[in-house]
Every structure is written in C-alpha cells, then in structure tokens.
Motif scaffolding. Sequence first.
Motif, PDB file in Angstrom:
ATOM      1  N   ASN A  50       0.810  -1.227   0.000  1.00 55.48           N
ATOM      2  CA  ASN A  50       0.000   0.000   0.000  1.00 55.48           C
ATOM      3  C   ASN A  50       0.839   1.272   0.000  1.00 55.48           C
ATOM      4  N   ASN A  54       0.271   5.868  -3.126  1.00 54.19           N
ATOM      5  CA  ASN A  54       0.329   7.315  -2.924  1.00 54.19           C
ATOM      6  C   ASN A  54       0.827   8.018  -4.177  1.00 54.19           C
ATOM      7  N   LYS A 118       2.424   8.200  14.026  1.00 54.91           N
ATOM      8  CA  LYS A 118       1.591   7.159  13.438  1.00 54.91           C
ATOM      9  C   LYS A 118       1.870   7.072  11.941  1.00 54.91           C
ATOM     10  N   SER A 119       1.554   5.926  11.364  1.00 56.38           N
ATOM     11  CA  SER A 119       1.778   5.731   9.924  1.00 56.38           C
ATOM     12  C   SER A 119       1.077   6.789   9.102  1.00 56.38           C
ATOM     13  N   SER A 120      -0.117   7.174   9.550  1.00 58.09           N
ATOM     14  CA  SER A 120      -0.893   8.167   8.810  1.00 58.09           C
ATOM     15  C   SER A 120      -0.221   9.540   8.804  1.00 58.09           C
ATOM     16  N   GLU A 121       0.651   9.798   9.767  1.00 56.67           N
ATOM     17  CA  GLU A 121       1.351  11.082   9.851  1.00 56.67           C
ATOM     18  C   GLU A 121       2.667  11.084   9.087  1.00 56.67           C
ATOM     19  N   GLU A 123       3.468  10.043   6.056  1.00 57.61           N
ATOM     20  CA  GLU A 123       3.416  10.355   4.629  1.00 57.61           C
ATOM     21  C   GLU A 123       3.764  11.817   4.350  1.00 57.61           C
ATOM     22  N   TYR A 150       7.998   6.566  -1.973  1.00 53.35           N
ATOM     23  CA  TYR A 150       7.419   7.890  -2.207  1.00 53.35           C
ATOM     24  C   TYR A 150       8.235   8.691  -3.224  1.00 53.35           C
TER      25      TYR A 150
END
Length: 235
Positions: A50, A54, A118-121, A123, A150
């Motif tokens: 996943n 992105n 956190k993983s969500s932060e 990116e 990325y």
Amino acid sequence: SFFFKKLKNWDKTTIDNVDFYIANSNNVASRVKSFYKRYSDVIYPPIESNLFINKIDSNKEKSYFLSFGAITPYKKIELLIDCFNINKKKLIIIGDGSEKNKLQKKSKDNIEFKGFLKSSELEFYFKNSKALLFPGEEDFGMIPLEVMAYGIPIIAFKKGGALETVVENRNDISKSSGIFFEEQNVSSLQKTIEYFLTIENSFNPFWIRKHAQNFEESKFLNKFSKTINEYINIK
C-alpha cells in the motif's frame, strides 16, 4: 565476556541442526558463511504494497532533510546532529530511543525532533523531504525502501544492507535511488550533502519508486514460497 564466549560456543553446536539457511541480505549471507561455514539463500524482506498507492508530486519544492528510525547509538543519529549543527540546514528527525534526550539538548534550532508518529502522519514528512539520511550500518534496512516508495532519494553510509537497496549511478542520476558517503564522519557526510544539493533535481522520483517495487510484498511471498518448495522437493 565470559557469558558471551559460552554463548558463542553453544551457538556453534546448533549449526548442524539447521536444515537450510535463508538470509535477509547478501550482507548477512556472507556472515553466515564466515561464521557458520554454511550457504544461505538470500530473500529480501518486503515493504508494504500500500506504500505504492500514494501519488508522487514531482514538482513539489522540498524544504528539509529527513531522519527516520530508532534513536540509538548504532544508528549514528549523533553524526547527523553534529553535521547539521554546522551546516545549519533544516533536519527533521522522526523516532524515539535511548539517545533522544541527549541529542535534543545538543541540537541547534534548525533540527526538529518529532518523536514517534503514526503511519498516517509519516506520509506528509516523507513527501516533503529532500532526501532520507541513513548514516548507520544495517543488516538490510527497511526504512530507505519505505521512503523510496514515495520517490524520495537516500543519502546512505556506504556499507551493509544499504549497498543492496540504494542504487548510485553518478553518470546518470535519473537512474539512481540515492548516493553514498564513504566514512562515518562529518566531513564525508557534509561533502556528500553538498554534492546532493547540486544534483537533487536530476533524480527521477518515478524511477526511484519503480526500484523500490522490486522489494514489494508479492515478490517476497513468491520467492519465499518457491525457495521452500524447491528445498522440500529436493529433500
């Protein structure tokens, strides 16, 4: 040292009980051969699929260098602090560990510690970084590949697992996923950072991502399954 010697002697007695060795890098495989005198197949560990969904914004202006991972002595984060205290460039450090408080105290204002995120932060910080700095020596090293997903290049110490994940082609930077510095000292790192700043716009983020996809989950699962099945059939 007494207990370590006993542990090493015991470890040698277990070698013949192992049917088949799999190493996570050629770097580790060479140590298996050196210490155990055994061959091992190399299967690189995977990065999550996943990470590749992105969108890459190749026109975005990048404002800082990035460090990501545990802040412990062997990771050599102190080398980054010493270097960026001198060059005054912006450095963001993500992670936690035993050296965090000590290194925070010696860092100047251009260096920010974000702690555990956190993983969500993550990116946001990946996408907006010029490059990931990877100053330690690892068996393999997952973090450079996660950041490469990325489209971000790597500046890594030229030793250990990074030699198997970072592609340096100084004749054609567009086919590179990063560049190396030769020695773990401020002078060598700073020289490489200065060089990076002259060629940073020559990196191709889509080429970098494509390279990272060679280490994606499905490839790991296929190779691991094939390797085990072949060994079982031989037996």
